[in-house]
Design an enzyme around this catalytic site. Structure first.
Site, PDB file in Angstrom:
ATOM      1  N   HIS A 107      -7.507   9.715  -2.161  1.00 63.81           N
ATOM      2  CA  HIS A 107      -6.877   9.646  -0.836  1.00 63.81           C
ATOM      3  C   HIS A 107      -7.735  10.291   0.263  1.00 63.81           C
ATOM      4  CE1 HIS A 107      -2.542   9.157   0.867  1.00 63.81           C
ATOM      5  NE2 HIS A 107      -3.418   8.980   1.826  1.00 63.81           N
TER       6      HIS A 107
ATOM      7  N   LYS B  80      -2.628   5.933  -4.490  1.00 67.19           N
ATOM      8  CA  LYS B  80      -3.746   6.852  -4.189  1.00 67.19           C
ATOM      9  C   LYS B  80      -3.546   8.181  -4.892  1.00 67.19           C
ATOM     10  CE  LYS B  80      -3.664   4.700   0.360  1.00 67.19           C
ATOM     11  NZ  LYS B  80      -2.247   4.580   0.734  1.00 67.19           N
TER      12      LYS B  80
ATOM     13  N   ASP C 204       0.850  -1.193   0.000  1.00 70.40           N
ATOM     14  CA  ASP C 204       0.000   0.000   0.000  1.00 70.40           C
ATOM     15  C   ASP C 204       0.887   1.245   0.000  1.00 70.40           C
ATOM     16  OD1 ASP C 204      -2.969   0.997   0.629  1.00 70.40           O
ATOM     17  OD2 ASP C 204      -1.560   2.234   1.770  1.00 70.40           O
TER      18      ASP C 204
ATOM     19  N   LYS D  94       2.779  -0.994   8.777  1.00 69.04           N
ATOM     20  CA  LYS D  94       4.077  -0.488   8.298  1.00 69.04           C
ATOM     21  C   LYS D  94       5.143  -0.840   9.328  1.00 69.04           C
ATOM     22  CE  LYS D  94       7.401   2.815   8.756  1.00 69.04           C
ATOM     23  NZ  LYS D  94       8.108   3.239   9.995  1.00 69.04           N
ATOM     24  N   SER D  95       6.303  -1.265   8.869  1.00 65.73           N
ATOM     25  CA  SER D  95       7.454  -1.334   9.757  1.00 65.73           C
ATOM     26  C   SER D  95       8.730  -1.238   8.935  1.00 65.73           C
ATOM     27  CB  SER D  95       7.474  -2.615  10.589  1.00 65.73           C
ATOM     28  OG  SER D  95       8.644  -2.607  11.386  1.00 65.73           O
TER      29      SER D  95
ATOM     30  N   ASN E   9       4.707  -9.322  11.959  1.00 64.39           N
ATOM     31  CA  ASN E   9       3.370  -8.867  11.570  1.00 64.39           C
ATOM     32  C   ASN E   9       2.743  -9.766  10.503  1.00 64.39           C
ATOM     33  OD1 ASN E   9       3.826  -6.757  13.322  1.00 64.39           O
ATOM     34  ND2 ASN E   9       4.229  -5.235  11.729  1.00 64.39           N
TER      35      ASN E   9
ATOM     36  N   TYR F 265       3.121   9.808  -0.434  1.00 62.24           N
ATOM     37  CA  TYR F 265       4.244   9.285   0.353  1.00 62.24           C
ATOM     38  C   TYR F 265       5.589   9.507  -0.349  1.00 62.24           C
ATOM     39  CZ  TYR F 265       0.328   6.589   2.410  1.00 62.24           C
ATOM     40  OH  TYR F 265      -0.867   6.214   2.962  1.00 62.24           O
TER      41      TYR F 265
HETATM   42  N1  LIG Z   1      -5.300   6.379   3.592  1.00 60.94           N
HETATM   43  C1  LIG Z   1      -4.742   7.087   4.553  1.00 60.94           C
HETATM   44  O1  LIG Z   1      -5.096   8.262   4.762  1.00 60.94           O
HETATM   45  C2  LIG Z   1      -3.678   6.466   5.398  1.00 60.94           C
HETATM   46  C3  LIG Z   1      -3.227   7.129   6.550  1.00 60.94           C
HETATM   47  C4  LIG Z   1      -2.236   6.501   7.323  1.00 60.94           C
HETATM   48  C5  LIG Z   1      -1.741   5.254   6.955  1.00 60.94           C
HETATM   49  N2  LIG Z   1      -2.187   4.649   5.798  1.00 60.94           N
HETATM   50  C6  LIG Z   1      -1.666   3.334   5.354  1.00 60.94           C
HETATM   51  O2  LIG Z   1      -1.696   2.418   6.452  1.00 60.94           O
HETATM   52  C7  LIG Z   1      -0.385   1.901   6.664  1.00 60.94           C
HETATM   53  C8  LIG Z   1      -0.166   1.560   8.125  1.00 60.94           C
HETATM   54  O3  LIG Z   1      -0.436   2.685   8.951  1.00 60.94           O
HETATM   55  P1  LIG Z   1       0.695   3.508   9.729  1.00 60.94           P
HETATM   56  O4  LIG Z   1       1.972   3.377   9.019  1.00 60.94           O
HETATM   57  O5  LIG Z   1       0.148   4.862   9.957  1.00 60.94           O
HETATM   58  O6  LIG Z   1       0.747   2.841  11.178  1.00 60.94           O
HETATM   59  P2  LIG Z   1       0.801   1.370  11.798  1.00 60.94           P
HETATM   60  O7  LIG Z   1       1.047   0.341  10.766  1.00 60.94           O
HETATM   61  O8  LIG Z   1      -0.396   1.243  12.685  1.00 60.94           O
HETATM   62  O9  LIG Z   1       2.075   1.504  12.766  1.00 60.94           O
HETATM   63  C9  LIG Z   1       3.375   1.712  12.290  1.00 60.94           C
HETATM   64  C10 LIG Z   1       4.279   1.991  13.505  1.00 60.94           C
HETATM   65  O10 LIG Z   1       4.257   0.873  14.394  1.00 60.94           O
HETATM   66  C11 LIG Z   1       5.570   0.357  14.558  1.00 60.94           C
HETATM   67  N3  LIG Z   1       5.431  -1.118  14.499  1.00 60.94           N
HETATM   68  C12 LIG Z   1       5.130  -1.865  13.415  1.00 60.94           C
HETATM   69  N4  LIG Z   1       5.073  -3.171  13.735  1.00 60.94           N
HETATM   70  C13 LIG Z   1       5.360  -3.251  15.051  1.00 60.94           C
HETATM   71  C14 LIG Z   1       5.468  -4.334  15.936  1.00 60.94           C
HETATM   72  N5  LIG Z   1       5.268  -5.590  15.543  1.00 60.94           N
HETATM   73  N6  LIG Z   1       5.777  -4.059  17.252  1.00 60.94           N
HETATM   74  C15 LIG Z   1       5.985  -2.783  17.655  1.00 60.94           C
HETATM   75  N7  LIG Z   1       5.869  -1.711  16.852  1.00 60.94           N
HETATM   76  C16 LIG Z   1       5.588  -1.943  15.552  1.00 60.94           C
HETATM   77  C17 LIG Z   1       6.399   0.904  13.410  1.00 60.94           C
HETATM   78  O11 LIG Z   1       7.739   1.093  13.831  1.00 60.94           O
HETATM   79  P3  LIG Z   1       9.040   0.760  12.924  1.00 60.94           P
HETATM   80  O12 LIG Z   1       8.729   1.135  11.501  1.00 60.94           O
HETATM   81  O13 LIG Z   1      10.089   1.595  13.544  1.00 60.94           O
HETATM   82  O14 LIG Z   1       9.296  -0.726  13.095  1.00 60.94           O
HETATM   83  C18 LIG Z   1       5.720   2.236  13.149  1.00 60.94           C
HETATM   84  O15 LIG Z   1       6.204   3.219  14.059  1.00 60.94           O
HETATM   85  C19 LIG Z   1       0.523   3.020   6.132  1.00 60.94           C
HETATM   86  O16 LIG Z   1       1.856   2.598   5.932  1.00 60.94           O
HETATM   87  C20 LIG Z   1      -0.214   3.400   4.877  1.00 60.94           C
HETATM   88  O17 LIG Z   1       0.037   2.452   3.852  1.00 60.94           O
HETATM   89  C21 LIG Z   1      -3.156   5.242   5.032  1.00 60.94           C
END
Ligand SMILES: NC(=O)c1ccc[n+]([C@@H]2O[C@H](COP(=O)([O-])OP(=O)(O)OC[C@H]3O[C@@H](n4cnc5c(N)ncnc54)[C@H](OP(=O)(O)O)[C@@H]3O)[C@@H](O)[C@H]2O)c1
Length: 283
Positions: free
Chosen positions: A112, A79, A49, A234-235, A244, A54
């Protein structure tokens, strides 16, 4: 206990299959995206995604080619950025996205944000329908749309969005929007599925994780999967990317699901509110 560790697919309303678990690349710097995405593909992820916003679409495309996988083996979403909602701008934007990815098509293309001040996203949806007809996206959908936005699309459009990608995690369960999506054949994708880490210290999450011998992130991601949503954590940390992915060899109990569902709270939203979010990048 299920023993099948493969990622299930969900059928979108036009028959296209989407892997229920993917890898999100929001906030991965462009010069690190190729390596991070390659790590995910090597771990078994087959769904990425990304978004024009981005700035890292190119790295995603490079990783898909470097992986040795067929293009058709990997489901890639991008997006339409804010600022490209006008009909002709949206048609030009998909070409920009495809150039960055060096792909013939994306698997899913989303608006988006609805952008209340910009106004007429029904014109944008008409462009999305044209993009779909031209085969530049195998499916089209929206992101951050509330039911009132979706109703306008239903009234004016001819294609029902395949997906609505919204913020969802245990502190912001979004049961109303998810129910609306389900009633209209729209798959819910849950962004920030672990609330960018904010739910991982929650005592309920920690207790359930300990009971299953799993990590808090795995428990929260499994909760999404059992609710039927698509997720793409995301990580940038390779061990976490693999952690994950390991969600398909255990199950939560009814009690676990109820306890995680009870964490929903009125102030749980962490990202922007779609009814007030109007940020448009400078062209
Ligand atoms: N459509 C939209 O408006 C929108 C908005 C936001 C996000 N998104 C999409 O959703 C995806 C995911 O959301 P997000 O990136 O905001 O947040 P997320 O996936 O909920 O969380 C990512 C964060 O959690 C940490 N993390 C990941 N796996 C972990 C684990 N197993 N244990 C501990 N910490 C962990 C990561 O750290 P590290 O990277 O340091 O490991 C990072 O800081 C995005 O990448 C994007 O593709 C879309």
């Amino acid at each position: 206990m299920p023993t099948d560790t493969t990622v299930p697919s969900i059928m979108l309303n036009n028959g296209v299959q989407i892997p229920q678990l993917g890898f999100g690349v929001f906030q991965i710097p462009p010069d690190e995206t190729r390596a991070a995405t390659l790590t995910a593909l090597e771990a078994g992820y087959r769904h990425i995604d990304t978004a024009e916003m981005y700035g890292n679409e190119a790295g995603v495309g490079e990783a898909v080619r470097a992986s040795g996988l067929e293009r058709s083996d990997v489901f890639v979403t991008s997006k339409l950025n804010n600022g490209f909602h006008a009909y002709d701008d949206a048609l030009a934007a998909i070409d920009g996205t495809l150039e960055e990815l060096e792909f013939e098509h994306v698997d899913l293309f989303l608006i988006h944000w609805p952008l209340p001040d910009v106004g007429d996203y029904t014109e944008t949806w008409r462009a999305m329908e044209e993009i779909y007809r031209q085969g530049k996206a195998r499916a089209i959908g929206v992101s951050n749309f509330q039911p009132h936005h979706l109703r306008k699309i239903h009234e004016s459009g001819t294609v029902v969005p395949a997906v609505n990608q919204i913020e969802v995690h245990p502190y912001f369960a979004q049961n109303d929007v998810r129910a609306f999506n389900a009633e209209h054949g729209i798959v819910t994708e849950a962004w920030s599925p672990i609330a960018q880490g904010a739910v991982l210290d929650d005592p309920t999450v920690v207790r359930i994780a300990e009971a299953h011998g799993r990590t808090p992130a795995q428990v929260v991601l499994r909760w999404h999967v059992e609710r039927g949503d698509v997720v793409f954590p995301k990580s940038s940390t390779p061990e976490r990317v693999r952690e994950n992915f390991a969600l398909f060899d255990f199950e939560l109990t009814e009690g676990d699901l109820a306890d995680l569902g009870a964490l929903d709270r009125a102030d749980g939203r962490r990202g922007p509110d779609p009814d007030t979010m109007n940020a448009v990048p400078k062209k």
